[in-house]
Enzyme design. Structure first.
Site, PDB file in Angstrom:
ATOM      1  N   SER A 158      32.968  24.771  15.204  1.00 40.02           N
ATOM      2  CA  SER A 158      32.598  24.508  13.803  1.00 40.02           C
ATOM      3  C   SER A 158      31.092  24.412  13.618  1.00 40.02           C
ATOM      4  O   SER A 158      30.362  23.999  14.522  1.00 40.02           O
ATOM      5  CB  SER A 158      33.227  23.200  13.315  1.00 40.02           C
ATOM      6  OG  SER A 158      34.616  23.235  13.486  1.00 40.02           O
ATOM      7  N   GLU A 159      30.658  24.797  12.432  1.00 37.15           N
ATOM      8  CA  GLU A 159      29.241  24.701  12.043  1.00 37.15           C
ATOM      9  C   GLU A 159      29.190  24.138  10.619  1.00 37.15           C
ATOM     10  O   GLU A 159      30.204  24.130   9.922  1.00 37.15           O
ATOM     11  CB  GLU A 159      28.604  26.099  12.083  1.00 37.15           C
ATOM     12  CG  GLU A 159      28.599  26.696  13.475  1.00 37.15           C
ATOM     13  CD  GLU A 159      27.895  28.045  13.549  1.00 37.15           C
ATOM     14  OE1 GLU A 159      27.400  28.524  12.498  1.00 37.15           O
ATOM     15  OE2 GLU A 159      27.836  28.598  14.652  1.00 37.15           O
ATOM     16  N   SER A 164      36.702  25.885   8.030  1.00 35.77           N
ATOM     17  CA  SER A 164      37.940  26.674   7.961  1.00 35.77           C
ATOM     18  C   SER A 164      37.633  28.149   8.167  1.00 35.77           C
ATOM     19  O   SER A 164      38.417  28.885   8.765  1.00 35.77           O
ATOM     20  CB  SER A 164      38.608  26.483   6.597  1.00 35.77           C
ATOM     21  OG  SER A 164      38.900  25.121   6.385  1.00 35.77           O
ATOM     22  N   THR A 192      33.666  17.182  19.060  1.00 33.74           N
ATOM     23  CA  THR A 192      34.198  16.043  19.806  1.00 33.74           C
ATOM     24  C   THR A 192      33.513  16.042  21.176  1.00 33.74           C
ATOM     25  O   THR A 192      33.516  17.065  21.865  1.00 33.74           O
ATOM     26  CB  THR A 192      35.737  16.180  19.945  1.00 33.74           C
ATOM     27  OG1 THR A 192      36.308  16.181  18.637  1.00 33.74           O
ATOM     28  CG2 THR A 192      36.334  15.048  20.777  1.00 33.74           C
ATOM     29  N   ARG A 291      48.802  24.321  18.816  1.00 34.02           N
ATOM     30  CA  ARG A 291      49.010  23.417  17.673  1.00 34.02           C
ATOM     31  C   ARG A 291      50.066  22.339  17.890  1.00 34.02           C
ATOM     32  O   ARG A 291      49.882  21.206  17.428  1.00 34.02           O
ATOM     33  CB  ARG A 291      49.310  24.242  16.415  1.00 34.02           C
ATOM     34  CG  ARG A 291      48.021  24.812  15.868  1.00 34.02           C
ATOM     35  CD  ARG A 291      48.171  25.716  14.688  1.00 34.02           C
ATOM     36  NE  ARG A 291      46.832  26.089  14.227  1.00 34.02           N
ATOM     37  CZ  ARG A 291      46.516  27.248  13.693  1.00 34.02           C
ATOM     38  NH1 ARG A 291      47.418  28.177  13.528  1.00 34.02           N
ATOM     39  NH2 ARG A 291      45.280  27.489  13.314  1.00 34.02           N
ATOM     40  N   ILE A 386      54.648  -1.780   3.786  1.00 32.07           N
ATOM     41  CA  ILE A 386      55.676  -2.704   4.291  1.00 32.07           C
ATOM     42  C   ILE A 386      55.040  -4.003   4.798  1.00 32.07           C
ATOM     43  O   ILE A 386      55.613  -5.083   4.666  1.00 32.07           O
ATOM     44  CB  ILE A 386      56.526  -2.001   5.380  1.00 32.07           C
ATOM     45  CG1 ILE A 386      57.406  -0.922   4.723  1.00 32.07           C
ATOM     46  CG2 ILE A 386      57.386  -3.001   6.155  1.00 32.07           C
ATOM     47  CD1 ILE A 386      58.098   0.023   5.676  1.00 32.07           C
ATOM     48  N   GLY A 388      52.421  -5.275   3.449  1.00 33.68           N
ATOM     49  CA  GLY A 388      51.780  -5.938   2.310  1.00 33.68           C
ATOM     50  C   GLY A 388      50.306  -6.184   2.575  1.00 33.68           C
ATOM     51  O   GLY A 388      49.630  -5.350   3.175  1.00 33.68           O
ATOM     52  N   GLY A 389      49.821  -7.373   2.165  1.00 33.51           N
ATOM     53  CA  GLY A 389      48.392  -7.697   2.324  1.00 33.51           C
ATOM     54  C   GLY A 389      47.959  -7.613   3.784  1.00 33.51           C
ATOM     55  O   GLY A 389      46.861  -7.147   4.094  1.00 33.51           O
ATOM     56  N   GLU A 412      41.550  21.023  13.474  1.00 30.59           N
ATOM     57  CA  GLU A 412      42.432  22.020  14.109  1.00 30.59           C
ATOM     58  C   GLU A 412      43.187  22.817  13.053  1.00 30.59           C
ATOM     59  O   GLU A 412      44.333  23.188  13.249  1.00 30.59           O
ATOM     60  CB  GLU A 412      43.425  21.323  15.057  1.00 30.59           C
ATOM     61  CG  GLU A 412      42.771  20.584  16.191  1.00 30.59           C
ATOM     62  CD  GLU A 412      42.461  21.485  17.376  1.00 30.59           C
ATOM     63  OE1 GLU A 412      43.214  22.430  17.617  1.00 30.59           O
ATOM     64  OE2 GLU A 412      41.433  21.238  18.030  1.00 30.59           O
TER      65      GLU A 412
HETATM   66  C1  LIG Z   1      36.795  13.940  13.772  1.00 33.41           C
HETATM   67  C2  LIG Z   1      36.598  15.408  13.832  1.00 33.41           C
HETATM   68  C3  LIG Z   1      36.582  16.040  15.063  1.00 33.41           C
HETATM   69  C4  LIG Z   1      36.358  17.430  15.133  1.00 33.41           C
HETATM   70  N1  LIG Z   1      36.287  18.019  16.371  1.00 33.41           N
HETATM   71  C5  LIG Z   1      35.902  19.328  16.443  1.00 33.41           C
HETATM   72  C6  LIG Z   1      35.639  19.931  17.704  1.00 33.41           C
HETATM   73  O1  LIG Z   1      35.764  19.296  18.758  1.00 33.41           O
HETATM   74  N2  LIG Z   1      35.217  21.217  17.733  1.00 33.41           N
HETATM   75  C7  LIG Z   1      35.061  21.944  16.592  1.00 33.41           C
HETATM   76  O2  LIG Z   1      34.683  23.124  16.674  1.00 33.41           O
HETATM   77  N3  LIG Z   1      35.318  21.406  15.369  1.00 33.41           N
HETATM   78  C8  LIG Z   1      35.725  20.119  15.269  1.00 33.41           C
HETATM   79  N4  LIG Z   1      35.949  19.535  14.034  1.00 33.41           N
HETATM   80  C9  LIG Z   1      35.765  20.339  12.817  1.00 33.41           C
HETATM   81  C10 LIG Z   1      37.074  20.627  12.097  1.00 33.41           C
HETATM   82  O3  LIG Z   1      37.817  21.573  12.807  1.00 33.41           O
HETATM   83  C11 LIG Z   1      36.735  21.071  10.656  1.00 33.41           C
HETATM   84  O4  LIG Z   1      36.310  19.907   9.958  1.00 33.41           O
HETATM   85  C12 LIG Z   1      37.908  21.699   9.966  1.00 33.41           C
HETATM   86  O5  LIG Z   1      38.165  22.966  10.523  1.00 33.41           O
HETATM   87  C13 LIG Z   1      37.692  21.886   8.460  1.00 33.41           C
HETATM   88  O6  LIG Z   1      36.461  22.494   8.196  1.00 33.41           O
HETATM   89  P1  LIG Z   1      35.464  21.841   7.122  1.00 33.41           P
HETATM   90  O7  LIG Z   1      35.344  20.407   7.463  1.00 33.41           O
HETATM   91  O8  LIG Z   1      34.221  22.640   7.098  1.00 33.41           O
HETATM   92  O9  LIG Z   1      36.212  21.947   5.748  1.00 33.41           O
HETATM   93  P2  LIG Z   1      36.174  23.206   4.727  1.00 33.41           P
HETATM   94  O10 LIG Z   1      36.510  24.450   5.476  1.00 33.41           O
HETATM   95  O11 LIG Z   1      34.915  23.168   3.948  1.00 33.41           O
HETATM   96  O12 LIG Z   1      37.389  22.856   3.769  1.00 33.41           O
HETATM   97  C14 LIG Z   1      37.274  21.948   2.676  1.00 33.41           C
HETATM   98  C15 LIG Z   1      38.587  21.982   1.894  1.00 33.41           C
HETATM   99  O13 LIG Z   1      38.783  23.301   1.366  1.00 33.41           O
HETATM  100  C16 LIG Z   1      40.054  23.774   1.779  1.00 33.41           C
HETATM  101  N5  LIG Z   1      40.015  25.217   1.981  1.00 33.41           N
HETATM  102  C17 LIG Z   1      39.078  25.948   2.639  1.00 33.41           C
HETATM  103  N6  LIG Z   1      39.415  27.249   2.633  1.00 33.41           N
HETATM  104  C18 LIG Z   1      40.574  27.356   1.955  1.00 33.41           C
HETATM  105  C19 LIG Z   1      41.437  28.428   1.600  1.00 33.41           C
HETATM  106  N7  LIG Z   1      41.166  29.684   1.985  1.00 33.41           N
HETATM  107  N8  LIG Z   1      42.542  28.170   0.888  1.00 33.41           N
HETATM  108  C20 LIG Z   1      42.832  26.910   0.524  1.00 33.41           C
HETATM  109  N9  LIG Z   1      42.076  25.838   0.822  1.00 33.41           N
HETATM  110  C21 LIG Z   1      40.962  26.057   1.538  1.00 33.41           C
HETATM  111  C22 LIG Z   1      40.339  23.038   3.079  1.00 33.41           C
HETATM  112  O14 LIG Z   1      41.723  23.020   3.375  1.00 33.41           O
HETATM  113  C23 LIG Z   1      39.795  21.664   2.771  1.00 33.41           C
HETATM  114  O15 LIG Z   1      40.730  20.924   2.042  1.00 33.41           O
HETATM  115  C24 LIG Z   1      36.191  18.170  13.950  1.00 33.41           C
HETATM  116  C25 LIG Z   1      36.211  17.522  12.705  1.00 33.41           C
HETATM  117  C26 LIG Z   1      36.384  16.160  12.644  1.00 33.41           C
HETATM  118  C27 LIG Z   1      36.344  15.492  11.294  1.00 33.41           C
END
Ligand SMILES: Cc1cc2nc3c(=O)[nH]c(=O)nc-3n(C[C@H](O)[C@H](O)[C@H](O)COP(=O)(O)OP(=O)(O)OC[C@H]3O[C@@H](n4cnc5c(N)ncnc54)[C@H](O)[C@@H]3O)c2cc1C
Length: 432
Positions: A158-159, A164, A192, A291, A386, A388-389, A412
């Site tokens: 991820s970047e 996504s 991570t 997955r 379930i 509660g507070g 993921e």
């Molecule tokens: C705690 C944590 C650990 C992580 N660990 C790793 C790791 O080890 N290595 C790594 O590479 N990454 C890691 N990630 C990154 C993670 O995989 C991404 O956060 C995830 O893939 C979602 O990308 P984004 O956060 O940029 O959300 P975005 O892609 O910006 O999405 C934002 C929203 O838009 C929706 N969306 C986007 N495109 C579409 C579409 N085509 N149709 C419908 N809805 C859409 C998404 O479902 C989401 O609800 C980690 C993230 C977290 C929070």
């Protein structure tokens, strides 16, 4: 704590060979049964024992500290649970069930610590999935270190602008032929174990015009100059697991760090440029196969919350009776049990399909992760209700479980992306 017989003595090469033979299984796979064999039961009890005796008592402390729980990882390494051999043994089970079973038990103990222990397996899976046998032998053990000198692995895909949409990755890898080195530049987000890992696996683009088909995976060896941790992320949940940006600044790695090797990459890129079929379908199959493991982690959290809420509802008295005697509470608990068991069946089905080489015609891997993630969010919220507070306070564990569960609809592959994958698989239409 029951010792797991066999794990400590397993020869790493033998495990590698056994895992590598996974792809050679007959497509029909081993006979399917829901009855766990003795090995599966032993491993379940062994991991459960560690989760109950070591992980759960430490959960609240490390959640508050928001730090990597090194002493707990060391304890896991000491009994052989945090090791390549154990992961290999889970993986090697021909039915595919041991990996999700072990993950469910560990995350039942605590998800933050569970991820601190299992986060390394993301890097391991990438090396195992794309590396040559020599690369596997060299780098996978270095992801774990030894019980006396524990190490971690990190997987950096991820970047900031590529979550996504993995095809938007901007980190570049350029080949310096004179030195037989790759030079990586870019910023990775959300990794991570990012920056604290011994071995980082980085996905970079070698040809941006080809989108995700121009990507390759690189190992960044320990101590490589130009690979630095950026900001550490402060999170809603999973707080015992370290998440951070990773900066790659003229980061040079030997040619041998390209997973799979240059010849294979050049062949693949040539095929793609000629417009021939790429291996993207194979990559999708790999994703589908990993997955259910993630789904199993979510299941562990959901089951922990359900069990806690059930006991609480039997103890807590209001209006002169236990609250479980109210149908609305009892029906909630019945639904929680129902949904958790249904999700587990999807997880086990997908795990079995992946291990026995079945094709995921209907994105069954995505189904399992989607269902388990959403069940975990829902069930942990019901558990708070379930209690509660009390459920809303940090004196009780269910609010932490709810915070931890939420990530399972995000990382993921978000729930929306899983639905996209499933809808495309069932319809054959490129649903947007
Ligand atoms: C705690 C944590 C650990 C992580 N660990 C790793 C790791 O080890 N290595 C790594 O590479 N990454 C890691 N990630 C990154 C993670 O995989 C991404 O956060 C995830 O893939 C979602 O990308 P984004 O956060 O940029 O959300 P975005 O892609 O910006 O999405 C934002 C929203 O838009 C929706 N969306 C986007 N495109 C579409 C579409 N085509 N149709 C419908 N809805 C859409 C998404 O479902 C989401 O609800 C980690 C993230 C977290 C929070």
């Amino acid at each position: 704590m029951p010792e797991m017989t066999g794990v400590a003595e397993v020869d790493a090469n033998a495990v590698l060979a056994e895992i590598a033979s996974a792809g050679e299984l007959e497509p029909s796979g081993p006979k399917f049964t829901l009855e766990l064999n003795q090995d599966q039961q032993d491993i379940r009890e062994w991991v459960h024992g560690f989760a109950e005796g070591v992980v759960r008592p430490a959960a609240a402390e490390w959640d508050e500290r928001e730090e990597t729980p090194w002493p707990v990882i060391q304890e896991a390494a000491g009994i052989g649970l945090y090791s390549f051999e154990a992961l290999g043994q889970f993986w090697a089970d021909e039915t595919g069930l041991t990996l999700p079973i072990a993950n469910e038990e560990l995350f039942w103990g605590d998800a933050g610590i569970g991820m601190a222990i299992m986060g390394t397996s993301l890097a391991v899976a990438a090396i195992f999935g794309q590396g040559t046998p020599e690369q596997m032998g060299e780098w996978i053990p270095q992801c774990f270190g030894t019980p006396d000198d524990v190490k971690l692995g990190a997987f950096c895909a991820s970047e900031p602008d590529a979550g996504s949409d993995v095809s938007a990755i901007r980190t570049t890898a350029k080949y310096d032929e004179a030195k037989d080195e790759w030079v990586l530049n870019g910023q990775k987000a959300w990794a991570t174990n990012g920056g604290i890992a011994n071995v980082h696996v980085v996905i970079a683009t070698v040809d941006r015009e080809l989108g995700s088909r121009g990507h390759a995976a690189f190992v960044i060896p320990p101590g490589t100059k130009g690979c630095e941790q950026g900001a550490k992320v402060k999170k809603h949940g999973l707080r015992a697991s370290h998440t951070a940006d990773v900066h790659l600044d003229d980061c040079r790695v030997p040619g041998a760090c390209l997973l799979g090797g240059k010849e294979k990459l050049d062949e693949r890129l040539a095929r793609v440029r000629e417009g021939k079929r790429s291996k993207s379908q194979a990559a999708m199959q790999t994703f589908e196969a990993s997955r259910p493991t993630v789904g199993a982690q979510a299941l562990g959290i959901a089951r922990a919350a359900y069990e806690y809420a059930l006991e609480y509802a039997k103890e807590r008295r209001q209006f002169g009776k236990a609250i479980v005697e109210n149908q609305s509470i009892a029906f909630d608990l019945a639904n929680m049990k129902l949904e958790i068991d249904a999700a587990r069946l999807l997880v086990w089905r997908a795990a079995w399909m992946g291990r026995s080489g079945q094709s995921f015609e209907n994105a069954e891997g995505s189904m399992s992760k989607l269902k388990a993630g959403e069940v975990a969010v829902w069930a942990t919220e019901r558990a708070i209700q379930i209690l509660g507070g009390n459920g809303y306070t940090r004196e009780y564990p269910v609010e932490r479980m709810h915070r931890d569960a939420k990530i399972y609809t995000i990382f993921e592959g978000t729930s929306e992306i899983q639905r996209l994958v499933i809808s495309r698989a069932i319809s054959g239409v490129q649903v947007k």
